[in-house]
Structure formats: C-alpha cells, structure tokens
Design a protein around this motif. Structure first.
Motif, PDB file in Angstrom:
ATOM      1  N   PHE A 105      61.556  48.471  52.690  1.00 55.58           N
ATOM      2  CA  PHE A 105      62.752  47.786  52.184  1.00 55.58           C
ATOM      3  C   PHE A 105      62.369  46.522  51.439  1.00 55.58           C
ATOM      4  CE2 PHE A 105      65.723  44.292  52.899  1.00 55.58           C
ATOM      5  CZ  PHE A 105      66.835  44.761  52.210  1.00 55.58           C
ATOM      6  N   PHE A 106      61.466  45.732  52.011  1.00 57.38           N
ATOM      7  CA  PHE A 106      61.061  44.480  51.366  1.00 57.38           C
ATOM      8  C   PHE A 106      60.302  44.753  50.072  1.00 57.38           C
ATOM      9  CE2 PHE A 106      61.605  43.370  55.835  1.00 57.38           C
ATOM     10  CZ  PHE A 106      62.428  42.250  55.725  1.00 57.38           C
ATOM     11  N   ARG A 107      59.486  45.790  50.056  1.00 53.49           N
ATOM     12  CA  ARG A 107      58.778  46.137  48.825  1.00 53.49           C
ATOM     13  C   ARG A 107      59.765  46.520  47.724  1.00 53.49           C
ATOM     14  NH1 ARG A 107      54.026  49.910  51.617  1.00 53.49           N
ATOM     15  NH2 ARG A 107      52.935  48.182  52.651  1.00 53.49           N
ATOM     16  N   SER A 108      60.774  47.285  48.091  1.00 53.21           N
ATOM     17  CA  SER A 108      61.783  47.688  47.111  1.00 53.21           C
ATOM     18  C   SER A 108      62.588  46.494  46.629  1.00 53.21           C
ATOM     19  CB  SER A 108      62.720  48.737  47.718  1.00 53.21           C
ATOM     20  OG  SER A 108      62.008  49.879  48.135  1.00 53.21           O
ATOM     21  N   ALA A 109      62.937  45.597  47.532  1.00 52.35           N
ATOM     22  CA  ALA A 109      63.726  44.423  47.168  1.00 52.35           C
ATOM     23  C   ALA A 109      62.962  43.515  46.214  1.00 52.35           C
ATOM     24  CB  ALA A 109      64.127  43.654  48.425  1.00 52.35           C
ATOM     25  N   ILE A 110      61.670  43.344  46.464  1.00 48.65           N
ATOM     26  CA  ILE A 110      60.855  42.498  45.580  1.00 48.65           C
ATOM     27  C   ILE A 110      60.680  43.146  44.223  1.00 48.65           C
ATOM     28  CG2 ILE A 110      58.555  41.485  45.283  1.00 48.65           C
ATOM     29  CD1 ILE A 110      58.413  41.247  48.344  1.00 48.65           C
ATOM     30  N   TYR A 111      60.621  44.474  44.199  1.00 50.22           N
ATOM     31  CA  TYR A 111      60.422  45.193  42.934  1.00 50.22           C
ATOM     32  C   TYR A 111      61.710  45.315  42.125  1.00 50.22           C
ATOM     33  CZ  TYR A 111      58.568  48.687  39.719  1.00 50.22           C
ATOM     34  OH  TYR A 111      58.155  49.356  38.593  1.00 50.22           O
ATOM     35  N   LEU A 112      62.853  45.126  42.748  1.00 50.54           N
ATOM     36  CA  LEU A 112      64.139  45.346  42.088  1.00 50.54           C
ATOM     37  C   LEU A 112      64.315  44.571  40.784  1.00 50.54           C
ATOM     38  CD1 LEU A 112      66.842  46.830  42.280  1.00 50.54           C
ATOM     39  CD2 LEU A 112      67.715  44.899  43.614  1.00 50.54           C
ATOM     40  N   LYS A 168      60.932  37.642  37.468  1.00 52.68           N
ATOM     41  CA  LYS A 168      61.358  39.009  37.184  1.00 52.68           C
ATOM     42  C   LYS A 168      60.226  40.009  37.316  1.00 52.68           C
ATOM     43  CE  LYS A 168      63.659  41.850  33.675  1.00 52.68           C
ATOM     44  NZ  LYS A 168      62.794  43.022  33.933  1.00 52.68           N
ATOM     45  N   MET A 169      59.013  39.655  36.867  1.00 53.91           N
ATOM     46  CA  MET A 169      57.929  40.631  36.747  1.00 53.91           C
ATOM     47  C   MET A 169      56.904  40.577  37.874  1.00 53.91           C
ATOM     48  SD  MET A 169      58.749  42.398  34.167  1.00 53.91           S
ATOM     49  CE  MET A 169      57.228  43.361  34.103  1.00 53.91           C
ATOM     50  N   SER A 170      57.008  39.619  38.770  1.00 46.16           N
ATOM     51  CA  SER A 170      56.013  39.503  39.841  1.00 46.16           C
ATOM     52  C   SER A 170      55.952  40.757  40.703  1.00 46.16           C
ATOM     53  CB  SER A 170      56.306  38.282  40.714  1.00 46.16           C
ATOM     54  OG  SER A 170      56.069  37.092  40.009  1.00 46.16           O
ATOM     55  N   GLY A 171      57.092  41.412  40.911  1.00 43.49           N
ATOM     56  CA  GLY A 171      57.106  42.626  41.728  1.00 43.49           C
ATOM     57  C   GLY A 171      56.275  43.746  41.132  1.00 43.49           C
ATOM     58  N   TYR A 172      56.218  43.807  39.813  1.00 38.92           N
ATOM     59  CA  TYR A 172      55.410  44.840  39.149  1.00 38.92           C
ATOM     60  C   TYR A 172      53.926  44.639  39.434  1.00 38.92           C
ATOM     61  CZ  TYR A 172      53.191  47.370  35.298  1.00 38.92           C
ATOM     62  OH  TYR A 172      52.380  48.183  34.557  1.00 38.92           O
ATOM     63  N   TYR A 173      53.471  43.404  39.295  1.00 41.15           N
ATOM     64  CA  TYR A 173      52.058  43.123  39.555  1.00 41.15           C
ATOM     65  C   TYR A 173      51.753  43.177  41.050  1.00 41.15           C
ATOM     66  CZ  TYR A 173      52.680  41.595  34.791  1.00 41.15           C
ATOM     67  OH  TYR A 173      53.007  41.544  33.457  1.00 41.15           O
ATOM     68  N   MET A 174      52.766  42.902  41.867  1.00 43.57           N
ATOM     69  CA  MET A 174      52.602  43.049  43.313  1.00 43.57           C
ATOM     70  C   MET A 174      52.223  44.484  43.667  1.00 43.57           C
ATOM     71  SD  MET A 174      55.584  43.042  46.185  1.00 43.57           S
ATOM     72  CE  MET A 174      56.127  44.617  45.521  1.00 43.57           C
ATOM     73  N   ILE A 175      52.866  45.464  43.041  1.00 36.82           N
ATOM     74  CA  ILE A 175      52.565  46.858  43.330  1.00 36.82           C
ATOM     75  C   ILE A 175      51.135  47.197  42.952  1.00 36.82           C
ATOM     76  CG2 ILE A 175      53.154  49.236  42.730  1.00 36.82           C
ATOM     77  CD1 ILE A 175      55.184  47.910  44.544  1.00 36.82           C
ATOM     78  N   ILE A 176      50.679  46.676  41.815  1.00 37.50           N
ATOM     79  CA  ILE A 176      49.300  46.941  41.373  1.00 37.50           C
ATOM     80  C   ILE A 176      48.308  46.306  42.341  1.00 37.50           C
ATOM     81  CG2 ILE A 176      47.640  46.618  39.516  1.00 37.50           C
ATOM     82  CD1 ILE A 176      49.984  46.590  37.565  1.00 37.50           C
ATOM     83  N   PHE A 177      48.565  45.056  42.715  1.00 38.69           N
ATOM     84  CA  PHE A 177      47.674  44.390  43.674  1.00 38.69           C
ATOM     85  C   PHE A 177      47.710  45.093  45.025  1.00 38.69           C
ATOM     86  CE2 PHE A 177      47.939  40.389  41.030  1.00 38.69           C
ATOM     87  CZ  PHE A 177      46.583  40.331  40.764  1.00 38.69           C
ATOM     88  N   LEU A 178      48.879  45.567  45.420  1.00 36.46           N
ATOM     89  CA  LEU A 178      48.997  46.260  46.702  1.00 36.46           C
ATOM     90  C   LEU A 178      48.145  47.527  46.706  1.00 36.46           C
ATOM     91  CD1 LEU A 178      50.373  46.369  49.473  1.00 36.46           C
ATOM     92  CD2 LEU A 178      52.237  47.648  48.396  1.00 36.46           C
ATOM     93  N   ALA A 179      48.143  48.244  45.587  1.00 31.53           N
ATOM     94  CA  ALA A 179      47.293  49.439  45.494  1.00 31.53           C
ATOM     95  C   ALA A 179      45.821  49.058  45.622  1.00 31.53           C
ATOM     96  CB  ALA A 179      47.551  50.153  44.175  1.00 31.53           C
ATOM     97  N   GLY A 180      45.432  47.941  45.005  1.00 34.41           N
ATOM     98  CA  GLY A 180      44.048  47.488  45.123  1.00 34.41           C
ATOM     99  C   GLY A 180      43.700  47.061  46.532  1.00 34.41           C
ATOM    100  N   LEU A 181      44.620  46.367  47.191  1.00 34.62           N
ATOM    101  CA  LEU A 181      44.368  45.924  48.568  1.00 34.62           C
ATOM    102  C   LEU A 181      44.228  47.104  49.518  1.00 34.62           C
ATOM    103  CD1 LEU A 181      46.849  42.910  48.822  1.00 34.62           C
ATOM    104  CD2 LEU A 181      44.350  42.790  48.855  1.00 34.62           C
TER     105      LEU A 181
END
Length: 295
Positions: A105-112, A168-181
C-alpha cells in the motif's frame, strides 16, 4: 519433408510487423529532427516561407542576456531535480525495503504522483501554495511565521517548481532503487551485522557501493528528465515572474507558439539537445571509469 504453404512469407513477416513503428519513427521523430535543424538556420513565422539567415538565430541567442539567464535557470532546475530525485528516491527505497504486512500500500501511495497528470499536479500545488488561501501558507501563518510568495517571488519560483517536480517523480526512482536494493545479497549484510557494523556503516560501505550501477542508471535518466520540465512550469508559473522560472524547453514553446519565431525556437531546441547530449556522455564517462572499477 514438404514445407507448409505459408512458409514462403515467413522471412517477410517480421518486417511487416515493424512497418508501423518505422513509419511512426520517421514521421514523428526523424523527419521533425532533421526539419528543425534546417529551420534553426531560418527566420520563419509559420505564415510566410522560411528565410535562410545562416547562423543568425544562434548569434542572437549567444548575445542575449535573457537567453543566458534562461540557460542558468535550466541548469539550476536540473541540479535541484537530479540531486533531489536521487536523494528522495533512494531514501524512500531504503525505507520501504522491508517485508511487513501492508507495505505494498505504501509503495503504491508513494508511486501515485508519478502516474498523476502533471497539469493536475501543477493546479493542485498552485492552490496549496496560494498567497492568501493556500494550505501551506495557512499552516505557516498558524505557527506565527510570515509565509513567502512561493510562485510570485523571483528568488523562489524556480526552486518551488523544481521541488514539486522532485515530489512528483521521486516514486519512479524509488521503484528503480528498490529493484537494485532487492538484488543485493542479504547474506552479505547479515555478515556485516554479525561483525558489528551498524546500519549506517552497512549502508555506506556495503549497500551503496553495490548499488552504484543502479545509482548511475538513475543519474543518467534524471539528467535527461530534468530538461523535460514543460508541463509543471506551464501549469504553475508560465515561466514567470519576469522569466525567473523560464527554462530552455519552455522557451522553445514560447518562441514557437506564442511569438511565432519558429526558427529561433528550433535553434534553442538544438542547444538544449547539445546540453543533454554532453551531460549524458559525461555521465557515461564517469560510469566507465568509476562504476566498472567498483564492480
């Protein structure tokens, strides 16, 4: 063995399927790029025929103090966006890189905000930052401080729009960093913890070095994305006040479709292309000499 009757066209079939893509690439990308290069050497107002003026547009650009200011605005916007997006994206990725119930839920909310229309985001933030009725200024007044004029102050307008773009765009880069982590071996981190390393030591000495390929990938795309800032500027400030938040990509729009100086706008677009290309090449140079050594 007899070949099936449809065998004769099997080699042609892949080419048939890519024809629409090739046509789209030619019509909407390659031909406009070549055409705009020619137009950058002309004076054209969309009504009369283009008049060839050689390097006149580029000479006017380089001698214009207003254009130099716009270039500096663009670099300032890019710096805020690149640094802010990387720091916020990485921080959010570290925070949500946990296995607890409801984390999706939090991942989706940040990406929204990423998938929300930039114009809608700009309108909402315009309301929130309004000088008399804005939610942000009302909160600042509630604690006894004098709120600034976020979008009307020449010193704050550009930084404000850039900060909204980061949000607005931090959630997009969060997903990329999350994949790397999540690609980092947890056994290495557990071993470091057993050896006495605290969270900060583990992050800066193990996690961050192993995340360098992802970090430089994000750096590359943030640099490119930092120059695509038209929508928010159009929705929030329209380049004002006094050109304080005007950037190269917005200036292309102004000159082409407001002032009808298409040749001049094409010259600005090619200078923008040179900026993006040089920064991208520099980033790949750093990656080649630093990231590969870390690997």
């Amino acid at each position: 063995m007899t070949q099936p009757p449809y065998r004769w066209h099997s080699k042609i079939t892949p080419w048939v399927f890519i024809i629409p893509t090739v046509i789209g690439l030619l019509v909407f990308r390659l031909i406009p790029i070549v055409s705009s290069l020619y137009l950058s050497f002309t004076d054209w107002n969309l009504l009369s025929s283009p008049a060839f003026i050689k390097l006149g547009n580029y000479q006017e650009l380089l001698s214009s103090e207003e254009f130099i200011g716009i270039v500096l605005n663009t670099l300032q916007f890019s710096l805020i966006y690149v640094v802010g997006s990387i720091v916020c994206g990485l921080a959010l990725a570290v925070l949500i890189n946990v296995r607890i119930k409801g984390i999706s839920f939090f991942r989706s909310a940040i990406y929204l905000p990423v998938v929300t229309s930039a114009v809608a985001v700009g309108i909402i933030w315009n309301w929130m930052l309004g000088p008399t009725y804005g939610l942000v200024n009302n909160l600042i007044e509630a604690i006894g401080l004098t709120p600034p004029y976020w979008l009307g102050d020449t010193r704050l307008a550009l930084n404000t729009v850039a900060s909204v773009q980061v949000w607005k765009m931090s959630g997009y880069y969060m997903i990329i960093f999350l994949a790397g982590l999540q690609g980092i071996n947890r056994d290495t981190l557990e071993s470091a913890r057993v050896d006495g390393a605290n969270a900060f030591q583990s992050f800066f000495r193990i996690t961050l070095p192993m995340l360098m390929p992802t970090l430089f990938f994000v750096l590359t795309i943030t640099i490119i994305d930092s120059f695509k800032n038209f929508e928010l500027i159009y929705a929030m400030t329209k380049g004002g006040p006094q050109n304080a938040s005007n950037t190269l990509v917005y200036d292309v729009y102004l000159n082409a479709f407001v002032y009808y100086r298409v040749g001049y706008a094409s010259a600005i677009a090619y200078i923008l292309l040179i900026f993006v290309g040089l920064m991208t090449l520099f980033n790949f140079y750093i990656k080649k000499h630093l990231v590969q050594n870390l690997d």
